[in-house]
Write a protein that holds these residues in place. Sequence first.
Motif, PDB file in Angstrom:
ATOM      1  N   THR A  40       0.819  -1.215   0.000  1.00 25.31           N
ATOM      2  CA  THR A  40       0.000   0.000   0.000  1.00 25.31           C
ATOM      3  C   THR A  40       0.850   1.260   0.000  1.00 25.31           C
ATOM      4  N   LEU A  41       2.173   1.107  -0.153  1.00 29.30           N
ATOM      5  CA  LEU A  41       3.067   2.256  -0.108  1.00 29.30           C
ATOM      6  C   LEU A  41       3.303   2.822  -1.502  1.00 29.30           C
ATOM      7  N   PRO A  42       3.353   4.158  -1.610  1.00 29.58           N
ATOM      8  CA  PRO A  42       3.654   4.780  -2.901  1.00 29.58           C
ATOM      9  C   PRO A  42       5.144   4.685  -3.199  1.00 29.58           C
ATOM     10  N   PRO A  43       5.543   4.971  -4.429  1.00 33.83           N
ATOM     11  CA  PRO A  43       6.979   4.968  -4.753  1.00 33.83           C
ATOM     12  C   PRO A  43       7.709   6.069  -3.998  1.00 33.83           C
ATOM     13  N   VAL A  44       9.006   5.850  -3.777  1.00 32.44           N
ATOM     14  CA  VAL A  44       9.852   6.797  -3.048  1.00 32.44           C
ATOM     15  C   VAL A  44      10.894   7.371  -3.998  1.00 32.44           C
ATOM     16  N   ILE A  45      11.064   8.691  -3.953  1.00 30.66           N
ATOM     17  CA  ILE A  45      12.071   9.346  -4.782  1.00 30.66           C
ATOM     18  C   ILE A  45      13.463   9.044  -4.221  1.00 30.66           C
ATOM     19  N   PHE A  66      12.989   6.652  -8.927  1.00 33.33           N
ATOM     20  CA  PHE A  66      12.234   6.103  -7.803  1.00 33.33           C
ATOM     21  C   PHE A  66      12.829   4.757  -7.388  1.00 33.33           C
ATOM     22  N   ASP A  67      12.335   4.228  -6.269  1.00 31.51           N
ATOM     23  CA  ASP A  67      12.828   2.939  -5.777  1.00 31.51           C
ATOM     24  C   ASP A  67      12.140   1.764  -6.450  1.00 31.51           C
ATOM     25  N   GLY A  95      13.192   4.057 -17.378  1.00 33.14           N
ATOM     26  CA  GLY A  95      13.643   3.075 -16.401  1.00 33.14           C
ATOM     27  C   GLY A  95      12.757   3.097 -15.170  1.00 33.14           C
ATOM     28  N   ARG A  96      13.388   3.187 -13.972  1.00 31.06           N
ATOM     29  CA  ARG A  96      12.630   3.312 -12.730  1.00 31.06           C
ATOM     30  C   ARG A  96      12.397   4.787 -12.390  1.00 31.06           C
ATOM     31  N   GLY A  97      12.005   5.541 -13.352  1.00 35.13           N
ATOM     32  CA  GLY A  97      11.784   6.949 -13.111  1.00 35.13           C
ATOM     33  C   GLY A  97      11.061   7.610 -14.256  1.00 35.13           C
ATOM     34  N   ARG A 121       2.406   6.906  -9.879  1.00 35.75           N
ATOM     35  CA  ARG A 121       1.947   5.773  -9.078  1.00 35.75           C
ATOM     36  C   ARG A 121       2.895   4.596  -9.289  1.00 35.75           C
ATOM     37  N   ASP A 122       2.952   3.709  -8.297  1.00 33.58           N
ATOM     38  CA  ASP A 122       3.797   2.535  -8.514  1.00 33.58           C
ATOM     39  C   ASP A 122       3.167   1.646  -9.579  1.00 33.58           C
ATOM     40  N   ASN A 123       4.013   0.868 -10.232  1.00 35.65           N
ATOM     41  CA  ASN A 123       3.578   0.132 -11.415  1.00 35.65           C
ATOM     42  C   ASN A 123       2.698  -1.062 -11.081  1.00 35.65           C
ATOM     43  N   ASN A 124       2.880  -1.658  -9.894  1.00 32.72           N
ATOM     44  CA  ASN A 124       2.162  -2.893  -9.568  1.00 32.72           C
ATOM     45  C   ASN A 124       0.777  -2.637  -8.989  1.00 32.72           C
TER      46      ASN A 124
END
Length: 675
Positions: A40-45, A66-67, A95-97, A121-124
């Motif tokens: 339930t956590l959002p992505p982190v910069i 992002f992480d 990539g991851r960003g 938003r996170d991808n999953n």
Amino acid sequence: MKGTRSHTAALRTAMLLFFATAFASRCARVMTPEGGPKDTLPPVIVSLTPDNFSTNFNEKRIIIEFDEYVQIKDQQKEFFTSPQMKKKPTISLRGRGIMVQIKDTLLENQTYALDFGSAIRDNNEGNPLHGMRYVFSTGEAVDSMTCTGYTADAYRADSVDKTFIYFYYADSLPVTPEYDSTIFNRKPDAIARAQSNGIFIAQNLKPVKYRAIAVKDTNDNQMYDPGTDMVGFIDSMINPAELPDYYMWYDSIRRYVTAEPQLYFRMFTDKAFRRHTLQMSERPARNRAMLYFGAENPDIKSIRFDSIADENFIIDYRNRGRDTVALWFAGTELPDTIRGEITFIRHDSINNLVEATEPLRLTWRFVETKEQQREREKNERAREKAEAAGEEWVEPKQPNPFGMKIEQRGDINPLRTVDITFDYPIQSIDSAAVVLNRIEGSEPVESVPVRFERDTSDILKWHMKVDWQPATKYALTLPEGVFTDIAGQQNDSLSVNYTTHDPDKFGKVTVRLSGGRNGASYIVQLLNGAGRLTEERRGLRGDDVETFEYVQTGEIKLRIIEDMNHNGEWDSGNLVEMRQPERSEMYSADEQETFQIKANWESDIDIDLDALFAPVTMHSLQEMLDAREVVRLKKYLEDESKRRKDKDKDHNHSSGGFGMPSLGSGGLSNFGNMF
């Protein structure tokens, strides 16, 4: 005030402890077991290039890592820049960003902010990263002043979410005490946006005077569409450096930073800019035509038709405030095309109101539906079969085209009328043929007189008035042909049974008013728990006492409107004339806006109009918002406690899944410690 604030603070502390405990539990894990709780956590910069709050900025690309892998959702609606750029930056995945490409030529010595809203938003799981904001300056320093505010529906007295707040440098604007066209002539110098609770925190402002206007962007085009978008404005200039201090905290449920409001925007729909033009005409039925205008309350001077006398058609303005006019034609023999002309007041090409005459051509033709086609073909086959057998064929009776709606729910309020709505205006009523009997047991014991009265604002609605007795049964019979409409159609026979309310099963609410503004009258509206209007009383003064009887049990609310022009309704504002809407307030007592009504129970409510309509201050506004927050947090904690208890029954160990979302290095990090 102190009690309210301390109570709210205690609840907020409980919420923070609740989430902090879950967050610590999650952080203690080295890895998430397979089949574990949903993320339930959002992505982190994790990095920004260039750094956030960079000065002397002259880059064309911004890279944000992002992480985890992310997605971009609702970019058009969520992403905006402050101030607006002529060419909006583009956002693409990398990539991851993400990579932001700046297309516009940036102004010198200007602080810019890229506000992503909830677009990242996170991808999953699609968890949004709220409050993500990237700030830079093309000069030596980043503007750092802030201010807060609240945007509320001026009529419903409730928050308006996702409102844009436009700030304009006041010293660069002309002084227009009677006509303010700023929003149409200038791009805002800074922009903020309210969260879902109506609260906004405007950042990166200068310590100068601003003119502030709020806009609810209905169609997500990030522009003000007059007559469609809600708008609100502050009467005076504001300087963030001169506003009082405010308290700020993190909303753990909604997952964004919120604050005490310094500014208060009363939002309304300004319809002054809608053009008076005849936009379209149609004739959907043989006896009915519709005229659609660009603005409400069209000023029609005359309508004339070549083949129909003036006394054989009705001009129906529908309800007050509508931009639609209906034309009803009497008779059964009407031409397929009716030609004529209309003279009305319209806006010309340079926006002046002039009297103009335009032709009307109203065409109607019968279009057979598939069901009607099948029925016709069925009858033709039956007729051919009967004729082949030498038998007489009788065409089946066709459905009666006469249309009416009458209350048939059975239980009725004895203080009210029974309303009947017709498809066409009624030409005549044979009220003597109507039979209404009072019933005892199963037998009629008394004939009760009935009278009909047309509604003053709706030509299609009639009221059946009866001297009802409470807790009594009635039988109504409407014989065939009681009603005749202008198309010559008549009703079929109809029977309805009614039972009037038993007062012992309902509540009674007595409202006592006191105080009040000189020259104002008041409207008291009774709402149900869901906020739907059930009954209202108009034209009240500061010493009036009004009783609402037969009030349904359950929750109610009271809305009071200060009716300054005594027209019996709430009036909206006007932006360019800088006229605020009439005030509409929800009554509250002991921090509650909702009241419980019990059966056979009388409730007395004393309303001090002077207190209710006192000038709104930061103090009074925060008291109201604190009271609402207390109720909201109580309910959330109760629901969450129940959810956890239910979960503990199903699992032998406690699961994680809660945590404080990271604001990232772009999310209000310049505010320091938020708690």
